[in-house]
Scaffold this motif. Sequence first.
Motif, PDB file in Angstrom:
ATOM      1  N   ARG A 287       0.865  -1.028  -0.024  1.00 14.80           N
ATOM      2  CA  ARG A 287      -0.065  -0.185   0.180  1.00 14.80           C
ATOM      3  C   ARG A 287       0.872   1.310   0.027  1.00 14.80           C
ATOM      4  O   ARG A 287       0.214   2.559  -0.155  1.00 14.80           O
ATOM      5  N   ALA A 288       2.017   1.089   0.206  1.00 14.02           N
ATOM      6  CA  ALA A 288       3.054   2.283   0.345  1.00 14.02           C
ATOM      7  C   ALA A 288       3.632   2.659  -1.174  1.00 14.02           C
ATOM      8  O   ALA A 288       3.758   2.243  -2.080  1.00 14.02           O
ATOM      9  N   ARG A 289       3.364   4.339  -1.336  1.00 12.08           N
ATOM     10  CA  ARG A 289       3.967   4.791  -2.251  1.00 12.08           C
ATOM     11  C   ARG A 289       5.275   4.867  -2.377  1.00 12.08           C
ATOM     12  O   ARG A 289       6.119   4.886  -3.578  1.00 12.08           O
ATOM     13  N   ALA A 290       5.939   4.963  -1.231  1.00 16.38           N
ATOM     14  CA  ALA A 290       7.433   4.951  -1.219  1.00 16.38           C
ATOM     15  C   ALA A 290       7.619   4.383   0.165  1.00 16.38           C
ATOM     16  O   ALA A 290       7.091   4.675   1.267  1.00 16.38           O
ATOM     17  N   VAL A 291       9.087   4.241   0.311  1.00 17.39           N
ATOM     18  CA  VAL A 291       9.467   3.425   1.645  1.00 17.39           C
ATOM     19  C   VAL A 291      10.975   4.097   1.970  1.00 17.39           C
ATOM     20  O   VAL A 291      11.759   3.967   1.155  1.00 17.39           O
ATOM     21  N   PHE A 292      10.759   4.465   3.317  1.00 15.01           N
ATOM     22  CA  PHE A 292      12.144   4.715   3.664  1.00 15.01           C
ATOM     23  C   PHE A 292      12.722   3.904   4.683  1.00 15.01           C
ATOM     24  O   PHE A 292      12.071   3.495   5.563  1.00 15.01           O
ATOM     25  N   VAL A 293      14.315   3.620   4.477  1.00 20.16           N
ATOM     26  CA  VAL A 293      14.721   2.439   5.247  1.00 20.16           C
ATOM     27  C   VAL A 293      15.626   2.984   6.414  1.00 20.16           C
ATOM     28  O   VAL A 293      16.493   3.781   5.951  1.00 20.16           O
ATOM     29  N   GLY A 294      15.487   2.755   7.592  1.00 14.39           N
ATOM     30  CA  GLY A 294      16.095   3.245   8.838  1.00 14.39           C
ATOM     31  C   GLY A 294      17.624   2.658   8.863  1.00 14.39           C
ATOM     32  O   GLY A 294      17.766   1.911   8.211  1.00 14.39           O
ATOM     33  N   VAL A 315      12.497   2.909  -2.898  1.00 16.40           N
ATOM     34  CA  VAL A 315      13.331   2.991  -1.792  1.00 16.40           C
ATOM     35  C   VAL A 315      13.887   4.274  -1.522  1.00 16.40           C
ATOM     36  O   VAL A 315      14.989   4.435  -2.348  1.00 16.40           O
ATOM     37  N   LEU A 316      13.711   4.834  -0.378  1.00 19.03           N
ATOM     38  CA  LEU A 316      14.487   5.833  -0.036  1.00 19.03           C
ATOM     39  C   LEU A 316      15.693   5.643   1.086  1.00 19.03           C
ATOM     40  O   LEU A 316      15.065   4.808   1.986  1.00 19.03           O
ATOM     41  N   PHE A 317      16.665   5.993   1.145  1.00 15.48           N
ATOM     42  CA  PHE A 317      17.686   5.681   2.509  1.00 15.48           C
ATOM     43  C   PHE A 317      18.588   6.860   2.343  1.00 15.48           C
ATOM     44  O   PHE A 317      19.139   7.652   1.488  1.00 15.48           O
ATOM     45  N   GLY A 318      19.288   6.916   3.734  1.00 21.35           N
ATOM     46  CA  GLY A 318      20.266   8.078   3.809  1.00 21.35           C
ATOM     47  C   GLY A 318      21.845   7.480   3.459  1.00 21.35           C
ATOM     48  O   GLY A 318      21.797   6.484   2.852  1.00 21.35           O
ATOM     49  N   PRO A 319      22.811   8.145   3.638  1.00 15.35           N
ATOM     50  CA  PRO A 319      24.167   8.109   2.926  1.00 15.35           C
ATOM     51  C   PRO A 319      24.784   6.889   3.843  1.00 15.35           C
ATOM     52  O   PRO A 319      25.818   6.322   3.216  1.00 15.35           O
TER      53      PRO A 319
END
Length: 392
Positions: A287-294, A315-319
């Motif tokens: 159901r998610a349009r986008a996901v951030f991974v911690g 998928v979005l994620f930090g450096p």
Amino acid sequence: MILKIYFIIEEILHILSFPFLLFLSIFKPLRKEIMPRLFPHSFEGKRVILHGASIGEVKSLFPIGREIKKMGIPLLFTSATINGVNTALKENFPAQLFPLEFSLSHFFFFRKLKPVAIIVSERDYWMRFLNGVKKRGGKVIVVNFSIARKNFFKKISISLLKEMNPRFFARNEEDRDFLLNLGFKEIKILPSLKSLSLSPSEEKLERDIFLAVSVHEEEFTFIKYAFEKLREKTCVQLVIAPRYMKRLNHLKEIFSEFNVSLYSERKENFDVLIVDTYGVLNSFYPRARAVFVGGSIAKRGCHDLLEPSSFKSPVLFGPNFWNQKDVAEVLIKENGGRVVKTPEEMVSVLISIFKGDENAPSGERAYSVYEKIRASARAGLEEIIKEVSWLS
């Protein structure tokens, strides 16, 4: 010789800590973890041991476990955490906490057990445990091997494994070269086996939901700030799963200005839904349009990027993705994922995803990356199974 000195020093330290461990076992919460490791049960007969530190590592070994089970070879899952053990038990695998690094604990653990091999996922190397398998004629196999920060101490600790003559399956060429430079031989490259343990849904039921998973406490305000800015431009809901459940109260406080609900409350209307139950994220990924991974903003190391990719989510994620480098770099290259360093950058990428911009990271491209890694992992799995079947 170095390993013997290591064991002597370790044993002295453990003997000194023994009274303290017995004292801690008086308290009920700790008793469940200490006593089964101090005086472990011993399974009988020949078995292949599959060891993972916790839930993620244990799950990555399921494909191997299923194949071994099909061949009729007895096996045993071990883990450093109760959650890891319970994860294996839910899949009907025999499982227990692995023994503490005491000679006494190992005597109990190996009393009836005859290890054919131990297969360790990633980096949970307990030297006495592995050496106990080797001394009893078992083979040491390491899969999903990846060392992101190759400093002096990591080199020393990995070098201790030489006396056990392990078989390594590294995740990429950089990790293979690291092992070759340390003097190990016959290193195979095998993408993460986690891709084979996932069960993604065929259907994508997108809603205006932004999902943030395995979020560490240091990342709470980062997500909050990004969500505030995002709400100014679009009517989106946030579903956030903290890495540690004991941080739930702090998380609720941070988002107190919003309509906050807990997953366990089963409310339909919310601005922010906090996932307070293990094992339910698969119902949110489709159901998610986008996901951030911690873990990737907090300098802890990015958590699993393949799982959201398998559900066709960008998928979005930090450096700080050094521990997921092999997957992250392909996601970036194929535009299935994007690195975000600031809340403003995250908002900009999310808006482009929600609008359907051509240059925005795509869930379909993320899924394509997952499929490629899965195909390579499946081929590598056959090699591991051949080795285990030959040993048995």
